[in-house]
Scaffold this motif. Structure first.
Motif, mmCIF file in Angstrom:
data_model
loop_
_atom_site.group_PDB
_atom_site.id
_atom_site.type_symbol
_atom_site.label_atom_id
_atom_site.label_comp_id
_atom_site.label_asym_id
_atom_site.label_seq_id
_atom_site.Cartn_x
_atom_site.Cartn_y
_atom_site.Cartn_z
ATOM 1 N N GLU A 26 0.557 -1.258 0.036
ATOM 2 C CA GLU A 26 -0.112 -0.051 -0.071
ATOM 3 C C GLU A 26 1.074 1.521 -0.155
ATOM 4 O O GLU A 26 1.893 1.229 1.267
ATOM 5 N N LEU A 27 0.947 2.240 -0.961
ATOM 6 C CA LEU A 27 1.348 3.367 -1.023
ATOM 7 C C LEU A 27 0.109 4.408 -1.041
ATOM 8 O O LEU A 27 -1.013 4.616 -1.374
ATOM 9 N N THR A 28 1.134 5.673 -0.184
ATOM 10 C CA THR A 28 -0.253 7.042 -0.666
ATOM 11 C C THR A 28 -0.372 8.165 -1.868
ATOM 12 O O THR A 28 0.092 7.702 -2.693
ATOM 13 N N GLU A 29 -1.405 7.832 -2.453
ATOM 14 C CA GLU A 29 -2.064 9.017 -2.766
ATOM 15 C C GLU A 29 -0.088 9.793 -3.168
ATOM 16 O O GLU A 29 -0.116 9.714 -4.859
ATOM 17 N N SER A 30 -0.268 10.804 -2.567
ATOM 18 C CA SER A 30 0.633 11.784 -2.730
ATOM 19 C C SER A 30 1.708 11.618 -2.488
ATOM 20 O O SER A 30 2.605 12.227 -3.490
ATOM 21 N N MET A 31 2.580 9.756 -2.411
ATOM 22 C CA MET A 31 3.156 9.596 -2.478
ATOM 23 C C MET A 31 3.629 9.414 -3.951
ATOM 24 O O MET A 31 5.081 9.751 -4.458
ATOM 25 N N LEU A 32 2.791 8.369 -4.245
ATOM 26 C CA LEU A 32 2.625 8.184 -5.927
ATOM 27 C C LEU A 32 2.794 9.412 -6.810
ATOM 28 O O LEU A 32 3.836 9.422 -7.566
ATOM 29 N N MET A 33 2.286 10.706 -6.551
ATOM 30 C CA MET A 33 2.723 11.463 -7.565
ATOM 31 C C MET A 33 3.575 12.500 -7.636
ATOM 32 O O MET A 33 3.800 13.054 -8.495
ATOM 33 N N GLU A 34 4.343 11.724 -6.980
ATOM 34 C CA GLU A 34 6.269 12.577 -6.015
ATOM 35 C C GLU A 34 6.882 12.032 -7.372
ATOM 36 O O GLU A 34 7.230 10.743 -7.055
ATOM 37 N N MET A 37 6.584 10.904 -10.587
ATOM 38 C CA MET A 37 5.726 10.176 -11.439
ATOM 39 C C MET A 37 6.258 9.058 -12.220
ATOM 40 O O MET A 37 6.521 8.174 -12.420
ATOM 41 N N GLN A 38 7.519 9.570 -13.042
ATOM 42 C CA GLN A 38 7.852 8.831 -13.708
ATOM 43 C C GLN A 38 8.710 7.049 -13.607
ATOM 44 O O GLN A 38 8.529 6.182 -13.695
ATOM 45 N N GLU A 39 9.505 7.911 -12.584
ATOM 46 C CA GLU A 39 10.609 6.541 -11.664
ATOM 47 C C GLU A 39 9.371 5.912 -10.763
ATOM 48 O O GLU A 39 9.977 4.922 -10.815
ATOM 49 N N ASN A 40 8.558 6.349 -10.433
ATOM 50 C CA ASN A 40 7.558 5.617 -9.487
ATOM 51 C C ASN A 40 6.622 4.105 -10.195
ATOM 52 O O ASN A 40 6.655 3.311 -9.840
ATOM 53 N N ILE A 41 6.611 4.924 -11.462
ATOM 54 C CA ILE A 41 6.332 4.050 -12.427
ATOM 55 C C ILE A 41 6.947 2.910 -13.085
ATOM 56 O O ILE A 41 6.483 1.366 -12.360
ATOM 57 N N GLY A 42 8.043 3.276 -12.958
ATOM 58 C CA GLY A 42 8.870 2.101 -13.413
ATOM 59 C C GLY A 42 9.393 1.236 -12.044
ATOM 60 O O GLY A 42 9.385 0.029 -12.686
ATOM 61 N N THR A 43 8.763 0.980 -10.687
ATOM 62 C CA THR A 43 9.579 0.701 -9.760
ATOM 63 C C THR A 43 8.002 -0.176 -9.560
ATOM 64 O O THR A 43 8.155 -1.408 -9.541
ATOM 65 N N LEU A 44 6.818 0.076 -9.652
ATOM 66 C CA LEU A 44 5.963 -0.581 -9.455
ATOM 67 C C LEU A 44 5.300 -1.021 -10.688
ATOM 68 O O LEU A 44 4.815 -2.113 -9.452
ATOM 69 N N GLN A 45 6.353 -0.901 -11.379
ATOM 70 C CA GLN A 45 5.228 -2.226 -12.810
ATOM 71 C C GLN A 45 6.937 -3.081 -12.123
ATOM 72 O O GLN A 45 6.560 -4.620 -13.165
ATOM 73 N N SER A 46 8.003 -3.530 -11.961
ATOM 74 C CA SER A 46 8.330 -4.252 -11.755
ATOM 75 C C SER A 46 7.828 -5.216 -10.540
ATOM 76 O O SER A 46 8.114 -6.490 -10.345
ATOM 77 N N LEU A 47 7.887 -4.596 -9.625
ATOM 78 C CA LEU A 47 6.840 -5.151 -8.831
ATOM 79 C C LEU A 47 5.659 -5.838 -8.914
ATOM 80 O O LEU A 47 5.220 -6.856 -8.524
ATOM 81 N N ARG A 48 4.836 -5.161 -9.682
ATOM 82 C CA ARG A 48 3.812 -6.720 -10.349
ATOM 83 C C ARG A 48 4.202 -7.432 -11.041
ATOM 84 O O ARG A 48 3.442 -8.167 -11.032
ATOM 85 N N SER A 88 -4.203 13.104 -7.825
ATOM 86 C CA SER A 88 -4.242 12.318 -8.394
ATOM 87 C C SER A 88 -4.317 12.700 -9.683
ATOM 88 O O SER A 88 -5.472 13.495 -10.175
ATOM 89 N N SER A 89 -3.949 12.804 -11.054
ATOM 90 C CA SER A 89 -3.741 12.952 -12.531
ATOM 91 C C SER A 89 -4.156 11.494 -13.243
ATOM 92 O O SER A 89 -3.864 10.440 -12.781
ATOM 93 N N LEU A 90 -5.293 11.938 -13.752
ATOM 94 C CA LEU A 90 -5.712 10.665 -14.468
ATOM 95 C C LEU A 90 -5.278 9.635 -14.951
ATOM 96 O O LEU A 90 -5.433 9.110 -14.886
ATOM 97 N N ALA A 91 -4.616 10.970 -15.924
ATOM 98 C CA ALA A 91 -3.783 10.502 -16.892
ATOM 99 C C ALA A 91 -2.937 9.189 -15.987
ATOM 100 O O ALA A 91 -2.163 8.483 -16.681
ATOM 101 N N TYR A 92 -2.208 9.738 -15.152
ATOM 102 C CA TYR A 92 -1.031 8.971 -14.867
ATOM 103 C C TYR A 92 -1.882 7.409 -14.108
ATOM 104 O O TYR A 92 -1.609 6.850 -13.485
ATOM 105 N N LEU A 93 -3.101 8.226 -13.063
ATOM 106 C CA LEU A 93 -3.781 7.119 -12.389
ATOM 107 C C LEU A 93 -3.881 5.960 -13.428
ATOM 108 O O LEU A 93 -4.354 4.396 -12.604
ATOM 109 N N GLN A 94 -3.815 5.926 -14.726
ATOM 110 C CA GLN A 94 -4.144 5.125 -15.548
ATOM 111 C C GLN A 94 -3.455 3.952 -15.925
ATOM 112 O O GLN A 94 -3.246 2.734 -16.111
ATOM 113 N N ARG A 95 -2.203 4.712 -15.973
ATOM 114 C CA ARG A 95 -0.954 4.391 -16.144
ATOM 115 C C ARG A 95 -0.258 3.106 -14.770
ATOM 116 O O ARG A 95 0.575 2.637 -15.072
ATOM 117 N N LEU A 96 -0.893 3.117 -13.836
ATOM 118 C CA LEU A 96 -0.276 2.837 -13.089
ATOM 119 C C LEU A 96 -0.804 1.177 -12.629
ATOM 120 O O LEU A 96 -1.859 0.968 -12.732
#
Length: 875
Positions: free
Chosen positions: A732-740, A742-753, A769-777
């Motif tokens: 579990e990660l907080t919403e505000s944490m993910l928004m900072e 974002m590009q690096e976080n997406i890569g890390t989360l995809q590796s975990l997934r 949250s940005s809806l555009a980013y929310l779709q990519r997470l």
């Protein structure tokens, strides 16, 4: 005539002819080489001068670029707000930026605002004659193909040369539409040329080509320079040589001519080298003849030996790399000097002879006489550091070693001189490094303390206040960890410049290290003025900063301590300001706090808590509790969330809201978070061995953990260590944490997934949250924050938010868990609106391992009792 005499004369004649031939060859070959060296040196000096002028133009262009892409400038061109001019273009702006002229020109070519200053006085002056006509006659200068274009260079208006920079006025993001043109200029007058001369250590003069009465040598040099890459060389006389640099305006038309003059030291050195070489050969020839003569006449042996020793001594002195000269102790006149000493002071050998010691000793009157008296009294070697005056009037740092010797039957002073310029520069550099921060060029803590003590002494005599302001950037380590230390350094440099712009000239801005700054505001007469400065500091730091084409937003926490109210010495003031800063940071940052005496207790409490926290993990004081998560459709318990608790032997149960932010701030959260993840996974695997399979363990990740470059490797290692399948772990990660980041976080989360680990967003709805980013997470679950669930029935405002979160999650294919469900009404609302799962006190509070195991045993493989009739039993 004796045969030996004839032979000696024949040898001397032969050597004389040989010397003449060598002299002619040296004049033809060697001296020509020195002339080429002189020309190359002159060209380098001319290039340095031109480069220095180019640097001034580039610096001006950067200043124009900074102002032209300033959003305030853009808004000013839109609404012509006069407050912009009053706030940003006072007289000290021209002085600080070394500007004589600033113009705002709209897209039609009309001047919206203009101001001319003589920043050397400073005083406002009229706009230069012909400036308006020049812009009108050169409309192409105000046209730009794109917002990033710019023009800079030299122009001449009504005979006045000036450095000018032009940039289109756009937004800070470099976007249009272009609102006009910003023009900044600096007069290239005699004072500016003199400053360039000082910077380049050159003898400079300048002429405008269109000026009336231009000297012929300048006009001829200009014609030559046009044909020869804008450079012309001229031998003025035996002592001087000149280079003329042709300067073109923005339209590439020649408008100015800079003349660089230098002494012909290389040429003179060539002449001296040839002469000394021939002199050496002559000495050898004479010595050879003397040896031959000595073989014939033993009566002249003693005389010849004396001459030989004297000549050898003279040769040693002349060839020495150190300056040596003799002074008459009575008249203080220079009796003799070697070549090295002449070169040091820029004199010829003849010019030195007869000079008085007062002519070359340093500035203090009578020091030459005192120096001679001291040496005579000591009767031994005495070493001093002093300054000698050169022929051109400049001063040379030297070390002298003096002694009294016998010379031609009288006492004279023999002085050996060494050039210690490089040593002095090294000492100045060492002094600078000892007192200034090399990254920001601000005073360091040593110099700050010295200045603070001086300010306190002045304040005590004049009965005014002194303020010590302690600043610490909020969450700066996140920027260092995410973007690298180079970006962090650039941000610190930008913040330093902003802090300097917020204080007065006599105040001190220093960097203490890391992201901590201390400002000493002297002569505080009323706190209202200090409040204005503090507000300026908060706003200045909070303004977005562009580093490496990336916009950064950062804030600061400020602590203020006032002398003499709450501290009377430097150590106390700094300590109290530091305490006040931590209180400001405790409020969430971007805040300021004045020191109060009750802060000591809070600080000691915080330090005690931090010290206990550092040992809590090794002492086994942490433990986990687990809160069940219930599926609303099946009524089954499908998982749990692991929650950290701290049981201290003396403090008892320390609330998570009290110690977790402190762990984040100190960095201890990394070790603690890894322990939580390992312990939760091990416990989940233990329950699986007891037969409770199919459950999922939710574990919270901190912001610092997410920034770890090897987070995926660490999670995988813990899963392998405990044996827990990755599909049973939910991070579990907080919403505000993910928004900072974002590009690096997406890569890390995809590796975990890809490993099979599920990702959930905790406290959803409280961030941005940005809806555009929310779709990519790569997320699976959204958890509705308890703040929206708590008053979902009693307050109309929260129900639409909860419904929107549920609808958004379903549209993206995510499941929804409602946190903090405590009443039957909340449960009914969630069930009626298709929320898949709940978590909260209505079903169970967080349970210990033993209590949770008992809960699993009581409802193993069975639906939870009474769920369909909403009769869930509270835990």
């Amino acid at each position: 005539m004796k045969p030996i005499t004839k032979t000696s004369l024949l040898i001397i004649a032969s050597v004389g002819i040989l010397l003449a031939a060598i002299y002619a060859a040296a004049q033809l070959i060697v001296l020509n080489g020195f002339l080429n060296l002189e020309e190359a040196s002159l060209e380098r000096n001319a290039a340095r001068t031109r480069d220095a002028l180019t640097d001034e133009i580039n610096n001006l262009d950067r200043q124009v670029a900074d102002w032209a892409t300033w959003d305030d400038s853009y808004r000013y061109m839109q609404d012509h707000n006069p407050q912009f001019i009053e706030k940003n273009l006072p007289e000290d702006t021209f002085t600080r930026l070394s500007l004589n002229l600033i113009l705002f020109v709209d897209t039609t070519g009309q001047i919206v605002f203009s101001k001319a200053m003589d920043f050397s006085k400073p005083a406002e002056i009229p706009l230069p004659d012909g400036m308006r006509e020049y812009l009108r006659d050169h409309p192409q200068l105000l046209r730009f193909a794109k917002p990033s274009d710019g023009r800079s260079g030299v122009i001449v208006v009504a005979g006045m040369p000036m450095l000018i920079g032009m940039r289109p006025i756009t937004t800070s993001e470099g976007k249009g539409p272009i609102r006009g043109t910003l023009i900044m200029a600096r007069f290239l007058n005699e004072a500016e040329v003199a400053r360039l001369a000082a910077v380049t250590h050159q003898s400079l003069s300048m002429a405008v080509l269109a000026a009336v009465g231009l000297p012929d040598n300048f006009r001829n040099a200009a014609d030559t320079a046009v044909k020869n890459k804008d450079l012309a060389l001229e031998i003025t006389d035996e002592k001087k040589v000149s280079a003329y640099c042709l300067i073109r305006n923005i339209d590439k038309t020649p408008v100015l001519l800079l003349r660089v003059q230098m002494r012909r030291d290389i040429y003179q050195s060539g002449l001296h080298t040839i002469n000394y070489f021939l002199l050496t050969l002559a000495i050898v020839a004479i010595l050879f003849a003397l040896v031959m003569r000595l073989l014939a006449s033993r009566l002249l042996t003693s005389l010849h030996k004396h001459q030989e020793v004297e000549r050898r001594y003279r040769a040693v002195v002349e060839q020495s790399g150190e300056g040596i000269f003799l002074v008459d102790v009575d008249s203080l006149a220079v009796l003799d000097a070697n070549n090295a000493f002449a070169r040091l002071l820029g004199y010829s050998d003849r010019e030195l002879i007869g000079l008085n010691l007062d002519d070359i000793f340093d500035r203090l009157p009578g020091i030459a006489h005192n120096f001679v008296s001291l040496v005579m009294k000591a009767r031994g070697h005495i070493t001093h550091e002093m300054q000698f005056k050169r022929k051109d009037g400049s001063w040379l740092d030297v070390e002298t070693s003096a002694n009294v010797i016998e010379h031609e039957d009288k006492q004279v002073l023999s002085i050996v001189v060494r050039d210690i310029t490089e040593r002095k520069l090294a000492q100045e550099r060492i002094h600078y490094l000892a007192h200034y921060d090399p990254l920001t060029n601000l005073p360091n803590r040593v110099l700050l303390r010295d200045r603070l003590q001086q300010d306190l002494a002045h304040a005590e005599r004049n009965h005014w206040m002194v303020a010590v302001i302690f600043l610490d950037l909020d969450r700066f380590k996140l920027i260092n960890d995410s973007l690298g230390h180079h970006a962090g350094d650039r941000l610190l440099q930008a913040v330093s410049a902003r802090l300097n712009s917020c204080v007065r000239h006599g105040d001190t801005v220093s960097r203490q290290g890391g992201d901590e700054f201390v400002i000493v505001v002297s002569e505080v007469r009323e706190t209202d003025a200090l409040n204005v400065i503090v507000e300026k500091l908060l706003n200045a730091v909070a303004d977005p900063c562009n580093v490496h084409d990336q916009e950064m937003n950062i804030t600061t926490s400020i602590g203020i301590c006032l002398y003499p109210h709450v501290g009377e010495d430097a150590d106390t003031l700094l300590k109290n300001a530091d305490m006040a800063m931590y209180q400001a940071k405790a409020t969430g940052g971007n805040d300021s706090q004045f020191y109060r005496k009750d802060m000591d207790d809070r600080t000691r409490e915080r330090m005690s808590l931090e010290n206990n926290l550092r040992h809590a993990l090794e002492r086994g004081e942490f433990y986990l509790v687990y809160q069940p998560q219930v599926d609303l459709k099946s009524g089954k318990l499908f998982g749990m969330e692991a929650l950290l608790r701290w049981q201290h032997p003396q403090l008892g149960d320390v609330p998570p809201m009290k110690f977790i932010p402190l762990a984040e701030e100190t960095g201890l959260i990394l070790q603690i978070g890894e322990w939580v993840l390992r312990t939760a996974c091990a416990q989940m695997q233990e329950w699986r061995r007891q037969g409770f399979d199919g459950l999922r363990m939710s574990v919270n990740l901190s912001a610092r953990q997410l920034l770890q470059k090897d987070l995926t490797r660490r999670v995988n290692a813990i899963l392998n260590e405990t044996g827990l399948p990755s599909s049973l772990l939910d991070l579990e990660l907080t919403e505000s944490m993910l928004m900072e980041n974002m590009q690096e976080n997406i890569g890390t989360l995809q590796s975990l997934r890809q490993m099979g680990v599920a990702i959930s967003i905790d406290d959803f709805g409280t961030g941005y949250s940005s809806l555009a980013y929310l779709q990519r997470l790569p997320i699976e679950t959204l958890k509705i924050d308890r703040s929206f669930v708590r008053d979902i029935v009693a307050r109309d405002g929260d129900a639409p938010i909860a419904l929107a979160v549920i609808a958004l999650a379903h549209s993206l294919g995510h499941r929804v868990i409602a946190e903090g469900v405590e009443t039957v009404e909340q449960l009914e609302f969630m069930r009626d609106h298709d929320c898949e799962a709940i978590q909260g006190y209505y079903f169970s509070k967080p349970l210990s391992v033993e209590a949770f195991t008992a809960l699993l045993l009581s409802g193993r493989d069975l639906p939870l009792p009474g769920l369909t009739s909403l009769q869930l039993v509270k835990g």
